[in-house]
Enzyme design. Sequence first.
Site, PDB file in Angstrom:
ATOM      1  N   GLU A  28      49.918  50.785   0.532  1.00 30.22           N
ATOM      2  CA  GLU A  28      49.375  49.939   1.591  1.00 30.22           C
ATOM      3  C   GLU A  28      48.134  50.570   2.210  1.00 30.22           C
ATOM      4  O   GLU A  28      47.149  49.879   2.501  1.00 30.22           O
ATOM      5  CB  GLU A  28      50.432  49.705   2.668  1.00 30.22           C
ATOM      6  CG  GLU A  28      51.635  48.892   2.216  1.00 30.22           C
ATOM      7  CD  GLU A  28      52.619  48.670   3.336  1.00 30.22           C
ATOM      8  OE1 GLU A  28      52.728  47.518   3.791  1.00 30.22           O
ATOM      9  OE2 GLU A  28      53.279  49.647   3.767  1.00 30.22           O
ATOM     10  N   TYR A  60      36.352  34.340  24.439  1.00 33.79           N
ATOM     11  CA  TYR A  60      37.312  34.510  23.342  1.00 33.79           C
ATOM     12  C   TYR A  60      36.648  35.022  22.065  1.00 33.79           C
ATOM     13  O   TYR A  60      37.326  35.511  21.166  1.00 33.79           O
ATOM     14  CB  TYR A  60      38.097  33.216  23.076  1.00 33.79           C
ATOM     15  CG  TYR A  60      37.317  31.938  23.098  1.00 33.79           C
ATOM     16  CD1 TYR A  60      36.530  31.557  22.017  1.00 33.79           C
ATOM     17  CD2 TYR A  60      37.402  31.089  24.189  1.00 33.79           C
ATOM     18  CE1 TYR A  60      35.828  30.362  22.041  1.00 33.79           C
ATOM     19  CE2 TYR A  60      36.703  29.890  24.221  1.00 33.79           C
ATOM     20  CZ  TYR A  60      35.909  29.526  23.141  1.00 33.79           C
ATOM     21  OH  TYR A  60      35.219  28.350  23.166  1.00 33.79           O
ATOM     22  N   GLU A  80      53.734  46.847  14.732  1.00 32.61           N
ATOM     23  CA  GLU A  80      54.054  46.888  16.154  1.00 32.61           C
ATOM     24  C   GLU A  80      52.964  47.639  16.922  1.00 32.61           C
ATOM     25  O   GLU A  80      52.558  47.232  18.024  1.00 32.61           O
ATOM     26  CB  GLU A  80      55.399  47.550  16.391  1.00 32.61           C
ATOM     27  CG  GLU A  80      56.604  46.742  15.924  1.00 32.61           C
ATOM     28  CD  GLU A  80      56.981  46.980  14.473  1.00 32.61           C
ATOM     29  OE1 GLU A  80      58.120  46.664  14.104  1.00 32.61           O
ATOM     30  OE2 GLU A  80      56.123  47.481  13.698  1.00 32.61           O
ATOM     31  N   ARG A 213      44.968  27.771  57.041  1.00 30.56           N
ATOM     32  CA  ARG A 213      43.599  28.278  57.098  1.00 30.56           C
ATOM     33  C   ARG A 213      42.639  27.217  56.559  1.00 30.56           C
ATOM     34  O   ARG A 213      42.871  26.620  55.505  1.00 30.56           O
ATOM     35  CB  ARG A 213      43.482  29.558  56.259  1.00 30.56           C
ATOM     36  CG  ARG A 213      42.052  29.981  55.919  1.00 30.56           C
ATOM     37  CD  ARG A 213      41.281  30.425  57.156  1.00 30.56           C
ATOM     38  NE  ARG A 213      39.867  30.578  56.883  1.00 30.56           N
ATOM     39  CZ  ARG A 213      39.301  31.692  56.402  1.00 30.56           C
ATOM     40  NH1 ARG A 213      40.050  32.737  56.129  1.00 30.56           N
ATOM     41  NH2 ARG A 213      38.012  31.762  56.200  1.00 30.56           N
ATOM     42  N   ARG A 222      39.641  31.377  62.826  1.00 29.14           N
ATOM     43  CA  ARG A 222      40.607  30.969  61.805  1.00 29.14           C
ATOM     44  C   ARG A 222      42.016  31.400  62.179  1.00 29.14           C
ATOM     45  O   ARG A 222      42.206  32.392  62.914  1.00 29.14           O
ATOM     46  CB  ARG A 222      40.222  31.510  60.435  1.00 29.14           C
ATOM     47  CG  ARG A 222      40.358  32.995  60.172  1.00 29.14           C
ATOM     48  CD  ARG A 222      39.339  33.904  60.846  1.00 29.14           C
ATOM     49  NE  ARG A 222      37.959  33.535  60.628  1.00 29.14           N
ATOM     50  CZ  ARG A 222      37.224  34.030  59.638  1.00 29.14           C
ATOM     51  NH1 ARG A 222      37.734  34.904  58.802  1.00 29.14           N
ATOM     52  NH2 ARG A 222      35.959  33.683  59.508  1.00 29.14           N
ATOM     53  N   ASP A 225      43.011  35.144  57.959  1.00 23.86           N
ATOM     54  CA  ASP A 225      42.010  35.550  56.983  1.00 23.86           C
ATOM     55  C   ASP A 225      42.571  36.730  56.204  1.00 23.86           C
ATOM     56  O   ASP A 225      42.964  37.742  56.799  1.00 23.86           O
ATOM     57  CB  ASP A 225      40.717  35.951  57.706  1.00 23.86           C
ATOM     58  CG  ASP A 225      39.556  36.127  56.744  1.00 23.86           C
ATOM     59  OD1 ASP A 225      39.604  35.548  55.645  1.00 23.86           O
ATOM     60  OD2 ASP A 225      38.605  36.848  57.089  1.00 23.86           O
ATOM     61  N   ASP A 227      41.282  39.104  53.254  1.00 26.02           N
ATOM     62  CA  ASP A 227      40.148  39.500  52.419  1.00 26.02           C
ATOM     63  C   ASP A 227      40.572  40.580  51.429  1.00 26.02           C
ATOM     64  O   ASP A 227      41.157  41.598  51.832  1.00 26.02           O
ATOM     65  CB  ASP A 227      39.004  40.049  53.281  1.00 26.02           C
ATOM     66  CG  ASP A 227      38.189  38.949  53.938  1.00 26.02           C
ATOM     67  OD1 ASP A 227      38.231  37.815  53.438  1.00 26.02           O
ATOM     68  OD2 ASP A 227      37.520  39.230  54.955  1.00 26.02           O
TER      69      ASP A 227
END
Length: 309
Positions: A28, A60, A80, A213, A222, A225, A227
């Site tokens: 192989e 892709y 594998e 929100r 608000r 929030d 972030d």
Amino acid sequence: MSAAGTARDRIVLRGVRGRGFHGVFEHEKRDGQDFVVDVELAVDLTAPGRSDDLADTVNYGEIGASALARIEGPPFDLIEALAAAVAHDALAHAAVDEVTVTVHKPQAPVGVPFDDVEVRVTRRREPVPVVVAVGANLPWGSSSPAETAASAVEALAHHPAVQVVARSAFVESDPVGGPDQPVYVNAVVLARTALSPGSLLRALHGVEGAFDRTREVRWGARTLDLDLVQYGDPVGGTDVVSDRPWLTLPHPRAAERAFVLVPWLDADPDAVLRVGDAVVPVADLAAGLDTTGVRPAPLAATPDPEDLA
């Protein structure tokens, strides 16, 4: 998002074919044979669906090229191991939450009539450290901003794909920029997650949405929030840097915000932040700012650590 936080959206590439020399037998590795690889990526495709911009998704073609390079590259004894290598390469793309790789070995020396031999592996991203800034200055229902901020930290701590490892004391801060508005309650949460940056941001927006929100006025008041300040470890060079409009990492104004840096230091005195090409201690950044507008919040704003365990 799935229950575990993995994106439901998929990109599937089937039938990447090449000549390789993988196998445990001498012939192989000497003569080689054909291998076929399928790659299925779990990716949050919300941003590219809106922008129609390749920069917001996974190319892709690059996925196929890296899979072919593994097929035609240094030999593995086991398919594998080949499958695991292809999966590792795919997860290097910051947008990928999870990958399933199938390696087909149609000419395998099985010794009996057969159609195909395939090995399929599924791998998720390894958890990485992330920094999330929390802020609120409008009541939500009967909850004060302090109570909302505490509830948001609790919601993060119970998210199935986010492990909160530290959180700062809560502070009050005077508004910076934007229209006239009430004072803020702020905190910083340190966590680990296997979500991609885009999927984590979507999860944060989901928590914000649960507290009603809205984004009608830039830098306006608000209810909540959240972030995403930093994703990954800048010391180890594993942090993600992005300038996409929907995902800017590290947060472009974090280095200038005392209401982020002060609680961040409370959660992690050794914290660092990437600023341009440099990795700078947060303590040094905070030392160069006026922090007089940041002060301890009322004790009611600080969540009970037992509630977040």
